[in-house]
Design an enzyme around this catalytic site. Sequence first.
Site, PDB file in Angstrom:
ATOM      1  N   GLY A  10       0.824  -1.211   0.000  1.00  0.00           N
ATOM      2  CA  GLY A  10       0.000   0.000   0.000  1.00  0.00           C
ATOM      3  C   GLY A  10       0.858   1.261   0.000  1.00  0.00           C
ATOM      4  CE1 TYR A  11       1.957   7.931  -0.276  1.00  0.00           C
ATOM      5  CE2 TYR A  11       0.273   8.338   1.401  1.00  0.00           C
ATOM      6  CZ  TYR A  11       1.365   8.767   0.666  1.00  0.00           C
ATOM      7  OH  TYR A  11       1.855  10.025   0.877  1.00  0.00           O
ATOM      8  CG  ASP A  31      -1.027  -5.691   0.457  1.00  0.00           C
ATOM      9  OD1 ASP A  31      -2.175  -5.786  -0.023  1.00  0.00           O
ATOM     10  OD2 ASP A  31      -0.554  -4.616   0.883  1.00  0.00           O
ATOM     11  CB  SER A 124      -5.817   7.113  12.222  1.00  0.00           C
ATOM     12  OG  SER A 124      -6.309   8.326  11.710  1.00  0.00           O
ATOM     13  CE1 TYR A 148      -8.935   3.644   8.923  1.00  0.00           C
ATOM     14  CE2 TYR A 148      -9.223   5.965   9.482  1.00  0.00           C
ATOM     15  CZ  TYR A 148      -8.398   4.898   9.177  1.00  0.00           C
ATOM     16  OH  TYR A 148      -7.039   5.090   9.127  1.00  0.00           O
ATOM     17  CE  LYS A 152      -6.357   2.411  11.114  1.00  0.00           C
ATOM     18  NZ  LYS A 152      -5.467   1.334  10.694  1.00  0.00           N
ATOM     19  CE1 TYR A 176       1.382   5.358  11.234  1.00  0.00           C
ATOM     20  CE2 TYR A 176       0.054   5.104   9.256  1.00  0.00           C
ATOM     21  CZ  TYR A 176       0.961   4.597  10.154  1.00  0.00           C
ATOM     22  OH  TYR A 176       1.447   3.332   9.958  1.00  0.00           O
ATOM     23  CG  PHE A 177      -1.452  14.157  13.138  1.00  0.00           C
ATOM     24  CD1 PHE A 177      -0.928  13.287  14.104  1.00  0.00           C
ATOM     25  CD2 PHE A 177      -2.430  15.038  13.527  1.00  0.00           C
ATOM     26  CE1 PHE A 177      -1.372  13.318  15.431  1.00  0.00           C
ATOM     27  CE2 PHE A 177      -2.867  15.092  14.852  1.00  0.00           C
ATOM     28  CZ  PHE A 177      -2.343  14.238  15.795  1.00  0.00           C
ATOM     29  CG  ASN A 178      -4.007  14.807   7.655  1.00  0.00           C
ATOM     30  OD1 ASN A 178      -4.051  15.016   8.869  1.00  0.00           O
ATOM     31  ND2 ASN A 178      -5.085  14.642   6.933  1.00  0.00           N
TER      32      ASN A 178
HETATM   33  N1  LIG Z   1      -3.169   7.318   4.376  1.00  0.00           N
HETATM   34  C1  LIG Z   1      -3.606   7.944   5.470  1.00  0.00           C
HETATM   35  O1  LIG Z   1      -3.962   9.129   5.402  1.00  0.00           O
HETATM   36  C2  LIG Z   1      -3.638   7.245   6.814  1.00  0.00           C
HETATM   37  C3  LIG Z   1      -3.797   8.013   7.973  1.00  0.00           C
HETATM   38  C4  LIG Z   1      -3.840   7.364   9.215  1.00  0.00           C
HETATM   39  C5  LIG Z   1      -3.730   5.978   9.274  1.00  0.00           C
HETATM   40  N2  LIG Z   1      -3.584   5.257   8.125  1.00  0.00           N
HETATM   41  C6  LIG Z   1      -3.500   3.784   8.226  1.00  0.00           C
HETATM   42  O2  LIG Z   1      -2.278   3.355   7.680  1.00  0.00           O
HETATM   43  C7  LIG Z   1      -2.429   2.074   7.077  1.00  0.00           C
HETATM   44  C8  LIG Z   1      -1.904   2.139   5.659  1.00  0.00           C
HETATM   45  O3  LIG Z   1      -2.591   3.161   4.961  1.00  0.00           O
HETATM   46  P1  LIG Z   1      -2.348   3.443   3.420  1.00  0.00           P
HETATM   47  O4  LIG Z   1      -2.696   4.862   3.180  1.00  0.00           O
HETATM   48  O5  LIG Z   1      -1.019   2.941   3.021  1.00  0.00           O
HETATM   49  O6  LIG Z   1      -3.508   2.539   2.805  1.00  0.00           O
HETATM   50  P2  LIG Z   1      -3.455   1.529   1.561  1.00  0.00           P
HETATM   51  O7  LIG Z   1      -4.863   1.121   1.279  1.00  0.00           O
HETATM   52  O8  LIG Z   1      -2.655   2.112   0.455  1.00  0.00           O
HETATM   53  O9  LIG Z   1      -2.635   0.302   2.181  1.00  0.00           O
HETATM   54  C9  LIG Z   1      -3.249  -0.701   2.955  1.00  0.00           C
HETATM   55  C10 LIG Z   1      -2.812  -2.036   2.388  1.00  0.00           C
HETATM   56  O10 LIG Z   1      -3.395  -3.087   3.172  1.00  0.00           O
HETATM   57  C11 LIG Z   1      -3.870  -4.089   2.296  1.00  0.00           C
HETATM   58  N3  LIG Z   1      -4.935  -4.806   3.026  1.00  0.00           N
HETATM   59  C12 LIG Z   1      -6.133  -4.328   3.442  1.00  0.00           C
HETATM   60  N4  LIG Z   1      -6.814  -5.276   4.110  1.00  0.00           N
HETATM   61  C13 LIG Z   1      -6.017  -6.392   4.130  1.00  0.00           C
HETATM   62  C14 LIG Z   1      -6.164  -7.691   4.670  1.00  0.00           C
HETATM   63  N5  LIG Z   1      -7.273  -8.070   5.307  1.00  0.00           N
HETATM   64  N6  LIG Z   1      -5.155  -8.582   4.508  1.00  0.00           N
HETATM   65  C15 LIG Z   1      -4.025  -8.223   3.844  1.00  0.00           C
HETATM   66  N7  LIG Z   1      -3.836  -7.001   3.302  1.00  0.00           N
HETATM   67  C16 LIG Z   1      -4.821  -6.098   3.444  1.00  0.00           C
HETATM   68  C17 LIG Z   1      -4.327  -3.352   1.050  1.00  0.00           C
HETATM   69  O11 LIG Z   1      -4.347  -4.163  -0.105  1.00  0.00           O
HETATM   70  C18 LIG Z   1      -3.273  -2.239   0.948  1.00  0.00           C
HETATM   71  O12 LIG Z   1      -2.166  -2.646   0.170  1.00  0.00           O
HETATM   72  C19 LIG Z   1      -3.917   1.740   7.158  1.00  0.00           C
HETATM   73  O13 LIG Z   1      -4.126   0.882   8.243  1.00  0.00           O
HETATM   74  C20 LIG Z   1      -4.566   3.089   7.400  1.00  0.00           C
HETATM   75  O14 LIG Z   1      -5.766   2.964   8.107  1.00  0.00           O
HETATM   76  C21 LIG Z   1      -3.524   5.863   6.901  1.00  0.00           C
END
Ligand SMILES: NC(=O)c1ccc[n+]([C@@H]2O[C@H](COP(=O)([O-])OP(=O)(O)OC[C@H]3O[C@@H](n4cnc5c(N)ncnc54)[C@H](O)[C@@H]3O)[C@@H](O)[C@H]2O)c1
Length: 346
Positions: A10-11, A31, A124, A148, A152, A176-178
């Site tokens: 993921g990101y 993943d 988050s 959501y 968390k 995490y913030f943003n």
């Molecule tokens: N991006 C943001 O702004 C932000 C802010 C606060 C917290 N977060 C948390 O950080 C984490 C990563 O966020 P991101 O932005 O990289 O999101 P993302 O969706 O890009 O990455 C999450 C990854 O988890 C995988 N995934 C989801 N459910 C799964 C499962 N059951 N089994 C295996 N893989 C699974 C997805 O395919 C994806 O690759 C998340 O938990 C998100 O809630 C993100």
Amino acid sequence: MRVLLTGGAGYIGAHVAVALLARGHDVVILDNFSNSKRAVLERIERIAGRAMPSYAVDLVDLSATADVFEREAIDGVVHLAGLKAVGESVEQPFRYYRNNLIGTLHLLEAMQRFGVSVLVFSSSATVYGDVSAPPFTETMPTAPTNPYGRTKRMIEQMLEDIAESRADVSFIALRYFNPVGAHESGLIGEDPAGAPNNLMPYVAQVAVGRRERLYIFGDDYPTPDGTGVRDYIHVMDLAEGHVRALEFAAERRGYDVFNLGTGRGASVLEVVRTFEAVSGREIPYVFAPRRPGDVAVSYADPSKAERLLGWRATRDLAAMCRDAWRFQVRHPYGIDVGTAAKGERS
Ligand SMILES: NC(=O)c1ccc[n+]([C@@H]2O[C@H](COP(=O)([O-])OP(=O)(O)OC[C@H]3O[C@@H](n4cnc5c(N)ncnc54)[C@H](O)[C@@H]3O)[C@@H](O)[C@H]2O)c1
């Protein structure tokens, strides 16, 4: 350490993988690719100059999750896998509770079975809700306002309870913030499927001509320019925070929680102006009504992470915009997507 990175395609996960590998740790990615592309894996390896094993596994599948621990000698886990869209969680709460809570329970069960005791979890800032005034400190009351955010907070509580009951585990939740921006190579970055839910990828897609205009939700907040203020943090600063948290966790026992933010808020209009300056593109925008559930101002007090982890964000808003723009220019329609997707323009 040999680190299992859930959600590693993921990101944020891709950037955490790069930071862990750069620091000399081994990385094993798990993943289910529900919100990511397999092509990201080779890009991580290309940046790091090292190969890593990866598993297409859903954490909701306990036996497949346990198999990964059976095959790999894991020393610690960084757990990012989860669903993350606030609006979607309001429409599909069952899916969010099932994926995020059961996935985490299964991961914890597999860890216990295979004697893995160190975990860093991505929580988050959304857990703070709107009951306290920023800057948010980790001891402030929490009150998430959507399913959501509640997943968390519930996971944080699970980790705290388990750590309380067992002397051998070390768990850390990172709020995490943003997170915004991209790795400076331009090879990995935020690549959302469909319309972005977050500001920065939306701005970047308008700048590159993929979307016509930006909608700014609310121009009447009690902020200097009337738009919402958030604590944007460069994703590589965030990724480096994970490395520090993991190494800290490996040295101690118990449960702890840390904000990862810069401590500085920027308004939506400030982000737009900065993005225009670094990209040389105009970002047309219109104001739309406030979105329910959005708070006016959110930013971190990051001093606990600085004090205990020795970590501090160093990249500024211009760097965040510059790196997001580089990734967008290289992939106007996303990684592995050709111009056929152009009909999507809206
Ligand atoms: N991006 C943001 O702004 C932000 C802010 C606060 C917290 N977060 C948390 O950080 C984490 C990563 O966020 P991101 O932005 O990289 O999101 P993302 O969706 O890009 O990455 C999450 C990854 O988890 C995988 N995934 C989801 N459910 C799964 C499962 N059951 N089994 C295996 N893989 C699974 C997805 O395919 C994806 O690759 C998340 O938990 C998100 O809630 C993100």
